[in-house]
Write a protein that holds these residues in place. Sequence first.
Motif, PDB file in Angstrom:
ATOM      1  N   MET A 178      10.057 -12.917 -55.686  1.00 46.33           N
ATOM      2  CA  MET A 178       9.948 -11.547 -55.186  1.00 46.33           C
ATOM      3  C   MET A 178      11.321 -10.892 -55.100  1.00 46.33           C
ATOM      4  N   GLY A 179      11.348  -9.598 -55.391  1.00 50.56           N
ATOM      5  CA  GLY A 179      12.560  -8.819 -55.207  1.00 50.56           C
ATOM      6  C   GLY A 179      12.740  -8.478 -53.738  1.00 50.56           C
ATOM      7  N   LYS A 180      13.869  -7.928 -53.394  1.00 51.97           N
ATOM      8  CA  LYS A 180      14.167  -7.576 -51.994  1.00 51.97           C
ATOM      9  C   LYS A 180      13.134  -6.620 -51.402  1.00 51.97           C
ATOM     10  N   PRO A 181      12.738  -5.537 -52.112  1.00 56.06           N
ATOM     11  CA  PRO A 181      11.745  -4.631 -51.518  1.00 56.06           C
ATOM     12  C   PRO A 181      10.403  -5.324 -51.244  1.00 56.06           C
ATOM     13  N   GLN A 182       9.977  -6.172 -52.181  1.00 55.72           N
ATOM     14  CA  GLN A 182       8.719  -6.907 -51.986  1.00 55.72           C
ATOM     15  C   GLN A 182       8.833  -7.868 -50.804  1.00 55.72           C
ATOM     16  N   GLN A 183       9.971  -8.566 -50.721  1.00 60.31           N
ATOM     17  CA  GLN A 183      10.180  -9.490 -49.601  1.00 60.31           C
ATOM     18  C   GLN A 183      10.153  -8.744 -48.278  1.00 60.31           C
ATOM     19  N   ASN A 184      10.793  -7.574 -48.247  1.00 55.86           N
ATOM     20  CA  ASN A 184      10.846  -6.806 -47.017  1.00 55.86           C
ATOM     21  C   ASN A 184       9.450  -6.327 -46.607  1.00 55.86           C
ATOM     22  N   ASN A 185       8.664  -5.876 -47.583  1.00 53.65           N
ATOM     23  CA  ASN A 185       7.295  -5.436 -47.280  1.00 53.65           C
ATOM     24  C   ASN A 185       6.462  -6.590 -46.743  1.00 53.65           C
ATOM     25  N   GLN A 186       6.577  -7.740 -47.386  1.00 53.12           N
ATOM     26  CA  GLN A 186       5.812  -8.907 -46.930  1.00 53.12           C
ATOM     27  C   GLN A 186       6.290  -9.349 -45.553  1.00 53.12           C
ATOM     28  N   LEU A 187       7.600  -9.299 -45.321  1.00 52.09           N
ATOM     29  CA  LEU A 187       8.156  -9.693 -44.034  1.00 52.09           C
ATOM     30  C   LEU A 187       7.571  -8.839 -42.913  1.00 52.09           C
ATOM     31  N   VAL A 188       7.556  -7.525 -43.101  1.00 56.43           N
ATOM     32  CA  VAL A 188       7.015  -6.618 -42.075  1.00 56.43           C
ATOM     33  C   VAL A 188       5.539  -6.883 -41.853  1.00 56.43           C
ATOM     34  N   GLN A 189       4.785  -7.041 -42.943  1.00 56.41           N
ATOM     35  CA  GLN A 189       3.351  -7.275 -42.832  1.00 56.41           C
ATOM     36  C   GLN A 189       3.057  -8.588 -42.106  1.00 56.41           C
ATOM     37  N   GLU A 190       3.758  -9.634 -42.486  1.00 50.79           N
ATOM     38  CA  GLU A 190       3.541 -10.943 -41.868  1.00 50.79           C
ATOM     39  C   GLU A 190       3.972 -10.936 -40.403  1.00 50.79           C
ATOM     40  N   LEU A 191       5.107 -10.321 -40.127  1.00 44.87           N
ATOM     41  CA  LEU A 191       5.608 -10.243 -38.761  1.00 44.87           C
ATOM     42  C   LEU A 191       4.638  -9.470 -37.875  1.00 44.87           C
ATOM     43  N   ALA A 192       4.176  -8.316 -38.355  1.00 46.30           N
ATOM     44  CA  ALA A 192       3.259  -7.491 -37.563  1.00 46.30           C
ATOM     45  C   ALA A 192       1.908  -8.183 -37.369  1.00 46.30           C
ATOM     46  N   GLN A 193       1.375  -8.798 -38.415  1.00 47.17           N
ATOM     47  CA  GLN A 193       0.069  -9.448 -38.324  1.00 47.17           C
ATOM     48  C   GLN A 193       0.081 -10.593 -37.306  1.00 47.17           C
ATOM     49  N   ASN A 194       1.105 -11.436 -37.377  1.00 45.63           N
ATOM     50  CA  ASN A 194       1.207 -12.536 -36.413  1.00 45.63           C
ATOM     51  C   ASN A 194       1.460 -12.015 -35.002  1.00 45.63           C
ATOM     52  N   ALA A 195       2.284 -10.984 -34.893  1.00 42.36           N
ATOM     53  CA  ALA A 195       2.583 -10.418 -33.572  1.00 42.36           C
ATOM     54  C   ALA A 195       1.325  -9.837 -32.932  1.00 42.36           C
ATOM     55  N   ILE A 196       0.482  -9.210 -33.732  1.00 39.58           N
ATOM     56  CA  ILE A 196      -0.777  -8.671 -33.202  1.00 39.58           C
ATOM     57  C   ILE A 196      -1.658  -9.808 -32.691  1.00 39.58           C
ATOM     58  N   SER A 197      -1.676 -10.910 -33.398  1.00 39.44           N
ATOM     59  CA  SER A 197      -2.460 -12.063 -32.938  1.00 39.44           C
ATOM     60  C   SER A 197      -1.948 -12.569 -31.595  1.00 39.44           C
ATOM     61  N   PHE A 198      -0.625 -12.674 -31.465  1.00 37.92           N
ATOM     62  CA  PHE A 198      -0.059 -13.102 -30.187  1.00 37.92           C
ATOM     63  C   PHE A 198      -0.334 -12.066 -29.097  1.00 37.92           C
ATOM     64  N   ALA A 199      -0.295 -10.776 -29.440  1.00 30.79           N
ATOM     65  CA  ALA A 199      -0.589  -9.730 -28.452  1.00 30.79           C
ATOM     66  C   ALA A 199      -2.040  -9.819 -27.989  1.00 30.79           C
ATOM     67  N   ASN A 200      -2.947 -10.087 -28.927  1.00 29.09           N
ATOM     68  CA  ASN A 200      -4.354 -10.288 -28.545  1.00 29.09           C
ATOM     69  C   ASN A 200      -4.489 -11.442 -27.557  1.00 29.09           C
ATOM     70  N   ASP A 201      -3.777 -12.528 -27.828  1.00 28.72           N
ATOM     71  CA  ASP A 201      -3.813 -13.673 -26.921  1.00 28.72           C
ATOM     72  C   ASP A 201      -3.240 -13.304 -25.553  1.00 28.72           C
ATOM     73  N   SER A 202      -2.216 -12.470 -25.535  1.00 31.64           N
ATOM     74  CA  SER A 202      -1.586 -12.098 -24.261  1.00 31.64           C
ATOM     75  C   SER A 202      -2.552 -11.350 -23.344  1.00 31.64           C
ATOM     76  N   LEU A 203      -3.559 -10.718 -23.925  1.00 33.89           N
ATOM     77  CA  LEU A 203      -4.521  -9.967 -23.116  1.00 33.89           C
ATOM     78  C   LEU A 203      -5.423 -10.887 -22.291  1.00 33.89           C
ATOM     79  N   HIS A 204      -5.410 -12.176 -22.596  1.00 34.17           N
ATOM     80  CA  HIS A 204      -6.190 -13.155 -21.840  1.00 34.17           C
ATOM     81  C   HIS A 204      -5.384 -13.752 -20.688  1.00 34.17           C
ATOM     82  N   THR A 205      -4.225 -13.179 -20.427  1.00 32.13           N
ATOM     83  CA  THR A 205      -3.356 -13.650 -19.348  1.00 32.13           C
ATOM     84  C   THR A 205      -3.105 -12.507 -18.372  1.00 32.13           C
ATOM     85  N   SER A 206      -2.304 -12.772 -17.378  1.00 33.71           N
ATOM     86  CA  SER A 206      -1.930 -11.714 -16.423  1.00 33.71           C
ATOM     87  C   SER A 206      -0.582 -11.101 -16.771  1.00 33.71           C
TER      88      SER A 206
END
Length: 140
Positions: free
Chosen positions: A51-79
């Motif tokens: 992958m070129g730099k632009p493709q890597q950057n797009n994938q990085l943002v997508q992967e980072l956001a997708q995993n972060a949303i999963s962790f945020a969903n889990d955080s809603l089950h806590t106080s």
Amino acid sequence: RVILHTIGFELSIDHPFKFLIDCAQGLSKKRLLEYNPTKKAKLVGKDGQPMGKPQQNNQLVQELAQNAISFANDSLHTSLCLQFSAQQIAMACVYLSGTHAGIGPIVGKTWLDLLDGISAEELTSISVQILELVQSNRRG
């Protein structure tokens, strides 16, 4: 129950989702994150070419956001929403996402340098609570 009764069972919280997307995109636009070398070597496009730099950057943002949303969903089950601001929870979710996905700060920077507005103690506390929930869900 007494607290809920006292406040009339009305509780309004801010969700971390908007903040974590903004955080992930902001860090990416400033080029402050990168894949670790092991992960970077495995990044190939649909055509099998590296992958070129632009493709890597797009994938990085997508992967980072997708995993972060999963962790945020889990955080809603806590106080956590009662203990920390939505922005702090979002930053911790981005940190956990990066760690999970093999994404880290560029050389010379640390996560605490990048995540402005959260202390090491707060980041640790939020991360531990989310990871404890995730691990208990895997076991049970």
